[in-house]
Design a protein around this motif. Structure first.
Motif, PDB file in Angstrom:
ATOM      1  N   THR A   1       0.859  -1.270  -0.056  1.00  0.00           N
ATOM      2  CA  THR A   1       0.204  -0.024   0.187  1.00  0.00           C
ATOM      3  C   THR A   1       0.990   1.439  -0.006  1.00  0.00           C
ATOM      4  O   THR A   1       1.843   1.459   0.686  1.00  0.00           O
ATOM      5  CB  THR A   1      -0.902   0.013   1.303  1.00  0.00           C
TER       6      THR A   1
ATOM      7  N   GLU B   1      -5.354   0.926  -7.937  1.00  0.00           N
ATOM      8  CA  GLU B   1      -4.475  -0.115  -8.024  1.00  0.00           C
ATOM      9  C   GLU B   1      -3.850  -0.476  -9.127  1.00  0.00           C
ATOM     10  O   GLU B   1      -4.388  -0.299 -10.267  1.00  0.00           O
ATOM     11  CB  GLU B   1      -5.699  -1.401  -7.482  1.00  0.00           C
TER      12      GLU B   1
ATOM     13  N   ILE C   1      -1.787  -1.231  -3.907  1.00  0.00           N
ATOM     14  CA  ILE C   1      -3.137  -0.158  -3.549  1.00  0.00           C
ATOM     15  C   ILE C   1      -2.695   1.216  -3.232  1.00  0.00           C
ATOM     16  O   ILE C   1      -1.876   1.544  -2.558  1.00  0.00           O
ATOM     17  CB  ILE C   1      -3.906  -0.875  -2.491  1.00  0.00           C
TER      18      ILE C   1
ATOM     19  N   TYR D   1      -8.825   3.414   3.040  1.00  0.00           N
ATOM     20  CA  TYR D   1      -8.488   2.032   2.712  1.00  0.00           C
ATOM     21  C   TYR D   1      -9.285   1.556   1.556  1.00  0.00           C
ATOM     22  O   TYR D   1     -10.244   2.285   1.066  1.00  0.00           O
ATOM     23  CB  TYR D   1      -9.087   0.894   3.919  1.00  0.00           C
ATOM     24  N   ARG D   2      -9.130   0.235   1.053  1.00  0.00           N
ATOM     25  CA  ARG D   2      -9.887  -0.215  -0.164  1.00  0.00           C
ATOM     26  C   ARG D   2     -11.068  -1.166   0.345  1.00  0.00           C
ATOM     27  O   ARG D   2     -10.678  -1.955   1.439  1.00  0.00           O
ATOM     28  CB  ARG D   2      -8.856  -0.947  -1.093  1.00  0.00           C
TER      29      ARG D   2
ATOM     30  N   THR E   1     -15.557  -2.310  -6.043  1.00  0.00           N
ATOM     31  CA  THR E   1     -14.534  -1.783  -5.582  1.00  0.00           C
ATOM     32  C   THR E   1     -14.269  -0.385  -5.416  1.00  0.00           C
ATOM     33  O   THR E   1     -14.512   0.455  -6.491  1.00  0.00           O
ATOM     34  CB  THR E   1     -13.057  -2.303  -6.416  1.00  0.00           C
TER      35      THR E   1
ATOM     36  N   TYR F   1     -11.903   2.931  -3.515  1.00  0.00           N
ATOM     37  CA  TYR F   1     -10.864   3.377  -2.573  1.00  0.00           C
ATOM     38  C   TYR F   1     -11.125   4.488  -1.822  1.00  0.00           C
ATOM     39  O   TYR F   1     -11.732   5.410  -2.363  1.00  0.00           O
ATOM     40  CB  TYR F   1      -9.814   3.446  -3.667  1.00  0.00           C
TER      41      TYR F   1
ATOM     42  N   HIS G   1      -7.748  -2.335   4.725  1.00  0.00           N
ATOM     43  CA  HIS G   1      -8.439  -2.913   3.567  1.00  0.00           C
ATOM     44  C   HIS G   1      -9.492  -3.916   4.022  1.00  0.00           C
ATOM     45  O   HIS G   1      -9.036  -5.216   4.686  1.00  0.00           O
ATOM     46  CB  HIS G   1      -7.351  -3.425   2.469  1.00  0.00           C
ATOM     47  N   GLN G   2     -10.645  -4.104   3.116  1.00  0.00           N
ATOM     48  CA  GLN G   2     -11.532  -4.987   3.655  1.00  0.00           C
ATOM     49  C   GLN G   2     -12.255  -5.705   2.408  1.00  0.00           C
ATOM     50  O   GLN G   2     -12.495  -4.742   1.434  1.00  0.00           O
ATOM     51  CB  GLN G   2     -12.557  -4.521   4.701  1.00  0.00           C
TER      52      GLN G   2
END
Length: 359
Positions: free
Chosen positions: A56, A107, A124, A131-132, A169, A171, A198-199
């Motif tokens: 990241t 990404e 990322i 976070y993503r 997705t 971000y 990230h989750q």
């Protein structure tokens, strides 16, 4: 009495003859063969590359990545300055060999190449402290296309990320987050999450009423769009007896009554579909061609019209369900082809083809 005198030359000849007659017993040193020159050391080769660095990178932050070459003698060396790099240059900005700065959020795959070897991984890029969030929207394991989908969080507020093949997705998400999915025929999905890394949050949609059962026997007709006048008459409409089998949301349609092309043990007379509550989405895989218009992948429906002509249908149809019919537009292509060699003869791409099944 005559006396002969030996000259010096004659005496030498006699002495030499005597020595030859008696043999030469003078000792001689043994002959020792010359040893071959040993080969030099084998040249070092790179057996593999290893890329190290963060997975990241924050927007505006610069990170160092190192490429290490593992060599054939077991040694390693830093080859970062020798590497060629492949990446999305809008997401990661190059500042020096192996040093990259986070650009726009998203990404990218960062790939390093040295000496015919390559290595890499995905990076990322998000703003600091965010976070993503990603996941898949499904109905019994089948990806769904929602009618409405939005996410509300503390960093971005309310946003509506795109959904491709059921996958979303986004971000830059952080903190308390609500995920909402709306689709006709399904219960509205709401879930609250606290995003601190990230989750992945997958969504399993539940039907709001029983799923339609469309299994049975039909007559299926493909009709080319009105603008497809270049197609031969026999390719503008084709009708077949069809058997529709259903398992949960999954459908398989098998066509009968005609001669269908066979390749590698498969007969090209069937295609799949999904029952989404009260609608059906049929998927007929595409015909793929190389640069010279030769096939390298064959379609689901491929009928042998004659010894010199093949008929193919490909595309996606979103169809409505009524008691005795399933019908809708077919967005894709209908075409005819030569079987030997496999070449396109006429092909019409349109969003206005028709697919209909009648009991």
């Amino acid at each position: 009495m005559r006396i002969r005198t030996l000259t010096g030359f004659s005496a030498a000849v006699l002495i030499t003859a005597a020595l030859v007659a008696c043999g030469d017993d003078t000792p001689r040193p043994p002959v020792i063969p010359t040893a071959p020159t040993p080969p030099g050391p084998a040249p070092l080769t790179i057996t593999r590359l290893e890329l190290t660095g963060p997975t990241t990178v924050h927007v505006g932050e610069t990170a160092q990545f190192t490429v290490t070459a593992h060599q054939s003698d077991g040694s390693t060396r830093d080859v970062t300055s020798d590497a060629s790099w492949q990446l999305n240059h809008a997401i990661l900005l190059t500042s020096a060999p192996g040093r990259f700065t986070g650009g726009q959020k998203g990404e990218t795959h960062l790939n390093a190449m040295v000496g015919g070897r390559s290595t890499g991984f995905r990076i990322i890029v998000v703003p600091p402290g965010t976070y993503r969030l990603t996941g898949t929207i499904r109905d019994e394991g089948i990806p769904l296309r929602p009618d409405s989908f939005f996410i509300e969080d503390e960093a971005l507020g309310r946003s509506s990320p795109s959904v491709i093949n059921g996958v979303y997705t986004i971000y830059g998400v952080a903190g308390r987050t609500r995920i909402t999915v709306i689709k006709n025929g399904y219960e509205t999905f709401n879930r609250d999450e606290t995003i601190t890394g990230h989750q992945t949050v997958d969504v399993n949609m539940a039907l709001s009423r029983p799923r339609s059962d469309v299994s049975g026997r039909y007559m299926l007709t493909f009709t080319a769009a009105p603008e497809c006048s270049a197609l031969p008459e026999e390719a503008r409409a084709r009708t077949y007896p069809a058997d529709v089998a259903q398992t949960g949301p999954r459908l398989e349609v098998t066509l009968e009554g005609e001669r269908f092309f066979s390749s590698k043990g498969r007969t090209h007379n069937r295609f799949g579909g999904i029952v989404e509550a009260q609608t059906v989405r049929f998927q007929l895989t595409n015909t793929s061609f190389d640069y010279y218009q030769y096939f390298y992948a064959l379609p689901d429906v491929f009928e042998q019209l004659s010894a010199s002509t093949l008929y193919a249908v490909e595309g996606v149809s979103d169809a409505s369900i009524s008691p005795n019919t399933i019908s809708g537009t077919l967005k894709g292509a209908i075409g005819v082809f030569s079987p030997s060699p496999y070449r396109s003869l006429a092909r019409c791409t349109s969003a206005n083809h028709q697919l209909s099944l009648t009991r």
